[in-house]
Scaffold this motif. Sequence first.
Motif, PDB file in Angstrom:
ATOM      1  N   ALA A 161       0.835  -1.204   0.000  1.00 18.22           N
ATOM      2  CA  ALA A 161       0.000   0.000   0.000  1.00 18.22           C
ATOM      3  C   ALA A 161       0.865   1.247   0.000  1.00 18.22           C
ATOM      4  N   LEU A 162       0.433   2.220  -0.805  1.00 17.77           N
ATOM      5  CA  LEU A 162       1.000   3.565  -0.744  1.00 17.77           C
ATOM      6  C   LEU A 162       0.025   4.393   0.083  1.00 17.77           C
ATOM      7  N   MET A 163       0.551   5.200   1.006  1.00 20.36           N
ATOM      8  CA  MET A 163      -0.335   5.982   1.852  1.00 20.36           C
ATOM      9  C   MET A 163      -0.083   7.478   1.658  1.00 20.36           C
ATOM     10  N   LEU A 164      -1.187   8.229   1.565  1.00 24.10           N
ATOM     11  CA  LEU A 164      -1.102   9.682   1.410  1.00 24.10           C
ATOM     12  C   LEU A 164      -1.377  10.336   2.749  1.00 24.10           C
ATOM     13  N   ASP A 165      -0.771  11.497   2.982  1.00 24.53           N
ATOM     14  CA  ASP A 165      -0.991  12.196   4.249  1.00 24.53           C
ATOM     15  C   ASP A 165      -2.298  13.000   4.180  1.00 24.53           C
ATOM     16  N   PRO A 166      -2.698  13.639   5.279  1.00 21.73           N
ATOM     17  CA  PRO A 166      -4.000  14.337   5.273  1.00 21.73           C
ATOM     18  C   PRO A 166      -4.084  15.475   4.249  1.00 21.73           C
ATOM     19  N   GLN A 167      -2.949  15.975   3.774  1.00 27.21           N
ATOM     20  CA  GLN A 167      -2.959  17.017   2.731  1.00 27.21           C
ATOM     21  C   GLN A 167      -3.009  16.406   1.329  1.00 27.21           C
ATOM     22  N   GLY A 168      -2.922  15.102   1.242  1.00 24.56           N
ATOM     23  CA  GLY A 168      -2.945  14.449  -0.072  1.00 24.56           C
ATOM     24  C   GLY A 168      -1.576  14.204  -0.658  1.00 24.56           C
ATOM     25  N   ASN A 169      -0.533  14.555   0.108  1.00 24.23           N
ATOM     26  CA  ASN A 169       0.822  14.270  -0.383  1.00 24.23           C
ATOM     27  C   ASN A 169       1.207  12.826  -0.078  1.00 24.23           C
ATOM     28  N   VAL A 170       2.153  12.328  -0.836  1.00 21.19           N
ATOM     29  CA  VAL A 170       2.652  10.976  -0.603  1.00 21.19           C
ATOM     30  C   VAL A 170       3.360  10.947   0.756  1.00 21.19           C
ATOM     31  N   ALA A 171       3.045   9.939   1.566  1.00 20.67           N
ATOM     32  CA  ALA A 171       3.693   9.826   2.875  1.00 20.67           C
ATOM     33  C   ALA A 171       4.674   8.647   2.882  1.00 20.67           C
ATOM     34  N   GLU A 172       4.148   7.446   2.920  1.00 19.39           N
ATOM     35  CA  GLU A 172       5.023   6.261   3.002  1.00 19.39           C
ATOM     36  C   GLU A 172       4.223   5.018   2.680  1.00 19.39           C
ATOM     37  N   GLY A 173       4.876   3.874   2.691  1.00 18.83           N
ATOM     38  CA  GLY A 173       4.190   2.600   2.532  1.00 18.83           C
ATOM     39  C   GLY A 173       3.656   2.145   3.879  1.00 18.83           C
ATOM     40  N   SER A 174       2.978   1.003   3.920  1.00 20.79           N
ATOM     41  CA  SER A 174       2.434   0.548   5.204  1.00 20.79           C
ATOM     42  C   SER A 174       3.560   0.223   6.187  1.00 20.79           C
ATOM     43  N   GLY A 175       4.754  -0.092   5.671  1.00 15.17           N
ATOM     44  CA  GLY A 175       5.897  -0.375   6.544  1.00 15.17           C
ATOM     45  C   GLY A 175       7.214   0.001   5.896  1.00 15.17           C
ATOM     46  N   GLU A 176       7.195   1.055   5.070  1.00 13.12           N
ATOM     47  CA  GLU A 176       8.413   1.464   4.355  1.00 13.12           C
ATOM     48  C   GLU A 176       8.368   2.957   4.063  1.00 13.12           C
ATOM     49  N   ASN A 177       9.541   3.552   3.880  1.00 13.99           N
ATOM     50  CA  ASN A 177       9.629   4.898   3.284  1.00 13.99           C
ATOM     51  C   ASN A 177       9.675   4.749   1.770  1.00 13.99           C
ATOM     52  N   ILE A 178       9.391   5.861   1.086  1.00 16.66           N
ATOM     53  CA  ILE A 178       9.329   5.796  -0.378  1.00 16.66           C
ATOM     54  C   ILE A 178      10.241   6.848  -1.029  1.00 16.66           C
ATOM     55  N   PHE A 179      10.804   6.488  -2.165  1.00 16.58           N
ATOM     56  CA  PHE A 179      11.618   7.402  -2.985  1.00 16.58           C
ATOM     57  C   PHE A 179      11.144   7.312  -4.423  1.00 16.58           C
ATOM     58  N   PHE A 180      11.308   8.399  -5.181  1.00 13.68           N
ATOM     59  CA  PHE A 180      11.209   8.263  -6.626  1.00 13.68           C
ATOM     60  C   PHE A 180      12.398   8.938  -7.285  1.00 13.68           C
ATOM     61  N   VAL A 181      12.641   8.533  -8.535  1.00 11.68           N
ATOM     62  CA  VAL A 181      13.781   9.052  -9.297  1.00 11.68           C
ATOM     63  C   VAL A 181      13.238   9.681 -10.565  1.00 11.68           C
ATOM     64  N   ARG A 182      13.678  10.897 -10.835  1.00 15.68           N
ATOM     65  CA  ARG A 182      13.323  11.534 -12.105  1.00 15.68           C
ATOM     66  C   ARG A 182      14.569  12.241 -12.617  1.00 15.68           C
ATOM     67  N   ASP A 183      14.967  11.944 -13.837  1.00 13.93           N
ATOM     68  CA  ASP A 183      16.186  12.517 -14.415  1.00 13.93           C
ATOM     69  C   ASP A 183      17.379  12.365 -13.475  1.00 13.93           C
ATOM     70  N   ARG A 184      17.506  11.200 -12.909  1.00 13.50           N
ATOM     71  CA  ARG A 184      18.626  10.809 -12.025  1.00 13.50           C
ATOM     72  C   ARG A 184      18.679  11.589 -10.704  1.00 13.50           C
ATOM     73  N   LYS A 185      17.623  12.333 -10.380  1.00 17.90           N
ATOM     74  CA  LYS A 185      17.530  12.987  -9.056  1.00 17.90           C
ATOM     75  C   LYS A 185      16.571  12.158  -8.202  1.00 17.90           C
ATOM     76  N   LEU A 186      16.890  12.071  -6.915  1.00 20.36           N
ATOM     77  CA  LEU A 186      16.012  11.327  -6.011  1.00 20.36           C
ATOM     78  C   LEU A 186      15.124  12.291  -5.227  1.00 20.36           C
ATOM     79  N   PHE A 187      13.891  11.874  -4.988  1.00 19.60           N
ATOM     80  CA  PHE A 187      12.941  12.653  -4.194  1.00 19.60           C
ATOM     81  C   PHE A 187      12.352  11.736  -3.127  1.00 19.60           C
ATOM     82  N   THR A 188      12.195  12.267  -1.918  1.00 18.36           N
ATOM     83  CA  THR A 188      11.534  11.519  -0.847  1.00 18.36           C
ATOM     84  C   THR A 188      10.821  12.526   0.051  1.00 18.36           C
ATOM     85  N   PRO A 189       9.672  12.156   0.639  1.00 27.08           N
ATOM     86  CA  PRO A 189       8.976  13.118   1.506  1.00 27.08           C
ATOM     87  C   PRO A 189       9.820  13.493   2.721  1.00 27.08           C
TER      88      PRO A 189
END
Length: 319
Positions: A182-210
């Motif tokens: 599961a991916l979980m969103l925070d009360p503002q609708g932003n990406v928060a984390e998985g049910s038991g993990e942190n999350i990252f994404f990569v775009r143009d070789r840059k990493l993003f994490t909440p």
Amino acid sequence: MVDKLKKIWLDGKLVDWDDARVHVLTHSLHYGVAAFEGVRCYLCHDGRSAIFRHKEHTRRLFNSAKIYLMDIPYTPETIMDATKEVIEANGLKEAYIRPIAFIGDGVMGVHPGSNAVRVSVICWKWGAYLGDDGIAKGIRVKTSSFTRHHQNIMLTKAKVSGNYVNSVLSKMEVLKAGYDEALMLDPQGNVAEGSGENIFFVRDRKLFTPPLTNVLPGITRDTIITLAHELGYEVREEHFSRDSLYLADEVFFTGTAAEVTPVREIDDRVIGEGRPGEVVKSLQKAFFDVVKGKDKAHGEWLDYLDQPARGKVSGRSAG
Ligand code: PPE
């Protein structure tokens, strides 16, 4: 099923596996205040075993207890020694370790009164949390309909049992729908984390994490940020919405249990090429080389079983 082993550390000593029992009036069972950790011990390339970032996990355990005004009746060093003792008593070379501080029985009602704070350190064999296939090929994720915590409702710098009822709801929901996590969103609708993990994404070789506003300050997250910098990637900690993930080149989860697990699909959108990308593969390699002591650059993160617990667990304020 957890395979039954020989010993569990409970309230200061090793007891037989079947004797590690608590009373049904245990306060934490009713009200969810139990501070816990998930720690891994890896078999290293030289045949020794090492607990990964043992001091940081122990510090977070004491931080979680502090947030909930629980006074753990042992020093951090005693808990670290207990961890080594319990792994050795069970003859394990690799283990997942679960230290847990909980409020015992005595008074009932929401206020825990002066019930004893009890501690157990349990270990078991735990392979890839999201499957070997998940680590190798990536997993399929669905956004849960359940919102992740608001920082004034649940205190997310504490890793406490009660925080996980929300994780359980989301995990059950997405597994029933045929997804892996599961991916979980925070009360503002932003990406928060998985049910038991942190999350990252990569775009143009840059990493993003909440940022750490309302997610668990993951020790694997911190490890990956450090390793990513060393590999020359820029890392940004900022809020983003779920469609940033849909459009990412790569997405992955991090956690002690999940390690570094690539995500190949979110809400039926294929991520990138639909298989682990170059960046996550380089981070997985760096991660496993460090935890298994192949890369000597981060020796300070490894607490070998055959050496006495190292130094004091300094400061209890960091996440
Ligand atoms: N967020 C949550 C909600 C979480 O539970 C974890 C760990 C993380 C992030 C990553 O934290 P860290 O392990 O320090 O990198 N989840 C633990 C429990 C999993 C379980 O199912 O139990 C874990 O990975 O041990």
